[in-house]
Design an enzyme around this catalytic site. Structure first.
Site, PDB file in Angstrom:
ATOM      1  CB  CYS B 182      -0.887   0.035   1.238  1.00  0.00           C
ATOM      2  SG  CYS B 182      -1.775  -1.471   1.606  1.00  0.00           S
ATOM      3  CG  HIS B 186      -2.395   4.684  -1.452  1.00  0.00           C
ATOM      4  ND1 HIS B 186      -3.169   5.465  -2.258  1.00  0.00           N
ATOM      5  CD2 HIS B 186      -2.700   3.396  -1.766  1.00  0.00           C
ATOM      6  CE1 HIS B 186      -3.946   4.682  -3.017  1.00  0.00           C
ATOM      7  NE2 HIS B 186      -3.660   3.431  -2.737  1.00  0.00           N
ATOM      8  NE  ARG B 223     -10.845   3.171  -3.724  1.00  0.00           N
ATOM      9  CZ  ARG B 223      -9.785   2.557  -4.205  1.00  0.00           C
ATOM     10  NH1 ARG B 223      -9.643   1.246  -4.026  1.00  0.00           N
ATOM     11  NH2 ARG B 223      -8.869   3.213  -4.862  1.00  0.00           N
ATOM     12  CB  CYS B 227      -6.345  -1.284  -3.108  1.00  0.00           C
ATOM     13  SG  CYS B 227      -6.134   0.475  -3.442  1.00  0.00           S
TER      14      CYS B 227
END
Lengths: 98, 266
Positions: B182, B186, B223, B227
């Protein structure tokens, strides 16, 4: 929509409704979900139909419609949505004309 | 005089180039690394649509949630949500901003969806609602919308610290066939392009959000699952301890960001 208007004034009315609008084309393969869309949206004012929309599967889910209406005298504005399963959703709003 | 002028221009150019290369290849400058609200990534037209309660389709679920909250459940259920939580506009304000939190009795991390289902089982004698059903989305959207404008204030001390550490570990662990974590998108690539979209700071203040791609309201867990699908990883269950830990980590990371659910997201 506004609750009150002056006679002869054009008011803007906006409507949205929660509906999945299943096109009948998704999930290709043996499990195609049958089409379930709102096919008709109609509006009546003072007992007469002022708007009718034939809705096609290309319209997105939770359809939103905005239109103008000329206020003449006080009365109900009746919104009707009809979907493929025959479900009819009716909403009524009071318009006071001064 | 002429020589001085040229010198000044040269310095500006060199500075400009240095900043440019750092932003493109190396670590981002501090300004870009700042957590950016998800709304900053929306077009002005979508931002206006989100702010308009009629055009923001998420509000349809908020209205449904308001009805479900006040309405006595079907025969068999004892009481409505509102019979315990009277005047929710004040009594439930800020609740969504504090969750997920560790439940004192069970010692488990519980988010808003979990709290609603706990209430249904223990107080209303009703079966729990599944994730992504309109009813559960409506109740979470309504309760989260009551906290609009409240800053996220989840606790990561005491019993929550272990869940926070697990969330942080999941955040920085590579996963899936594409083998990315992640954090690589991000934290390290915010503002850069991925397919047709701009990579966001993963600020979760807008969830449950009306995602245009879904054409419906969806939870934060859904959500997260998107990803994971994107990097071709094994999916966790909605409501699983993995997603709950990630939710806690994300919300603590975005502390002080204001809740703006139900938001529009691309």
């Amino acid at each position: 929509m506004p609750a009150t208007a002056q006679a002869g004034e054009t008011i803007k009315i906006r409507s949205a409704i929660q509906h999945p609008m299943i096109t009948g084309h998704t999930d290709a393969g043996p499990n195609v979900a049958p089409r379930k869309i709102i096919h008709t949206f109609a509006v009546a004012y003072l007992g007469a139909e002022v708007l009718r929309v034939d809705v096609a599967p290309g319209i997105a889910a939770n359809p939103f419609f905005a239109f103008n209406l000329r206020a003449r005298s006080s009365g109900d504005v009746v919104f009707t949505w009809i979907d493929d399963t025959g479900e009819v959703i009716v909403e009524t709003r009071q318009l006071t004309v001064t | 005089m002429g020589g001085l002028k040229v010198l000044c221009i040269a310095i500006v150019l060199i500075n400009g180039q240095t900043i440019g290369t750092v932003a493109a290849d190396g670590p981002f400058p501090d300004e870009a690394r700042r957590m950016r609200s998800a709304n900053e990534f929306l077009s002005p037209a979508l931002r206006a649509e989100q702010a308009d309660p009629i055009r923001n389709r998420g509000m349809l679920w908020v209205e449904q949630g308001e009805r479900l909250f006040a309405q006595p459940p079907p025969p068999g259920g004892a009481q409505s949500c509102a019979s315990c939580h009277a005047s929710p506009e004040t009594s439930m304000r800020g609740v969504a901003a504090r969750l997920p939190a560790v439940d004192a009795e069970s010692g488990q991390l519980v988010n808003l969806e979990g709290r609603i289902n706990d209430c249904r089982i223990l107080r209303q004698s009703l079966p729990p609602l599944d994730y992504e059903t309109d009813e559960l989305l409506a109740l979470t959207a309504y309760l989260t919308a009551l906290s609009i404008g409240e800053p996220l204030t989840v606790s990561i001390d005491g019993p929550a610290s272990a869940f926070y550490a697990y969330g942080q570990q999941l955040w920085s662990e590579r996963q899936g066939q594409l083998n990315v974590a992640c954090t690589q998108c991000h934290d390290q690539s915010v503002g850069r392009k991925l397919r047709g979209d701009t990579i966001s700071s993963a600020v979760p203040t807008g969830y449950p959000a009306y995602r245009l791609e879904w054409q419906t309201l969806g939870s934060l867990h859904r959500r997260l699952r998107s990803c994971q699908l994107g990097v071709r990883a094994q999916l966790f269950e909605l409501g699983s301890r993995e997603y709950l830990a990630l939710e806690l980590y994300l919300k603590s990371r975005a502390r002080r960001h204001l809740i703006d659910a139900p938001a529009l997201r691309r």
